[in-house]
Scaffold this active site. Structure first.
Site, PDB file in Angstrom:
ATOM      1  N   GLU A 123       0.844  -1.197   0.000  1.00  0.00           N
ATOM      2  CA  GLU A 123       0.000   0.000   0.000  1.00  0.00           C
ATOM      3  C   GLU A 123       0.878   1.245   0.000  1.00  0.00           C
ATOM      4  O   GLU A 123       1.980   1.208   0.523  1.00  0.00           O
ATOM      5  CB  GLU A 123      -0.925  -0.013   1.218  1.00  0.00           C
TER       6      GLU A 123
ATOM      7  N   HIS B 191      -9.138   1.857   2.602  1.00  0.00           N
ATOM      8  CA  HIS B 191      -9.473   1.186   3.859  1.00  0.00           C
ATOM      9  C   HIS B 191     -10.291   2.106   4.771  1.00  0.00           C
ATOM     10  O   HIS B 191     -10.856   1.678   5.746  1.00  0.00           O
ATOM     11  CB  HIS B 191      -8.199   0.706   4.548  1.00  0.00           C
TER      12      HIS B 191
END
Length: 144
Positions: free
Chosen positions: A60, A83
């Site tokens: 990420e 997220h």
């Protein structure tokens, strides 16, 4: 991860029987590393599974360039989310107010309100008041 270091869902090619593969939707909002993302990409490209919904990735942040999963952005059968899917104006306003209220409680030497059902937090001592929800209150005795 398995004890040998392999992702839990390590091969969609072997994990799914031939019949039914095209009906499978993979949803991962836990951890990117539990899915073999290369196998997932292969399965999506070859239509061995119907689609995927992801908001976590082993590397990420996810990027449309220079990322092993950049092809996901162009796939119609894939939904990608950050997220932080709670991130709305209303949620941020509530979060800001909650933080300011907790700071005020500390500064004014009032019991700090904890709004959580997490049992790990229940062991805290004085100056804490627990509120599970609007209707149920677990008030711990606290002194000012």
């Amino acid at each position: 991860m398995t004890p040998c270091g392999r992702p839990e869902i390590y091969s969609l090619r072997i994990a799914l029987p031939n019949a039914g593969r095209a009906k499978v939707q993979l949803i991962n909002s836990a951890r990117g590393a539990i899915v073999d993302e290369t196998a997932l990409l292969d399965a999506l490209e070859s239509n061995k599974i119907a689609g995927a919904g992801l908001d976590v990735f082993s590397s990420e942040p996810l990027s449309q360039t220079k990322h092993p999963l950049q092809k996901l952005f162009k796939m119609d059968n894939v939904l990608l989310f950050p997220h932080l899917t709670f991130y709305t104006k209303e949620a941020m306003k509530r979060l800001e107010l909650e933080v300011l209220e907790r700071c005020s409680e500390v500064v004014e030497n009032y019991p700090v309100i904890i709004k959580s059902k997490d049992p790990r937090l229940l062991g805290q001592g004085l100056h804490v008041r627990y509120i599970i929800d609007e209707y149920e209150s677990l008030n711990k005795p606290a002194t000012k």
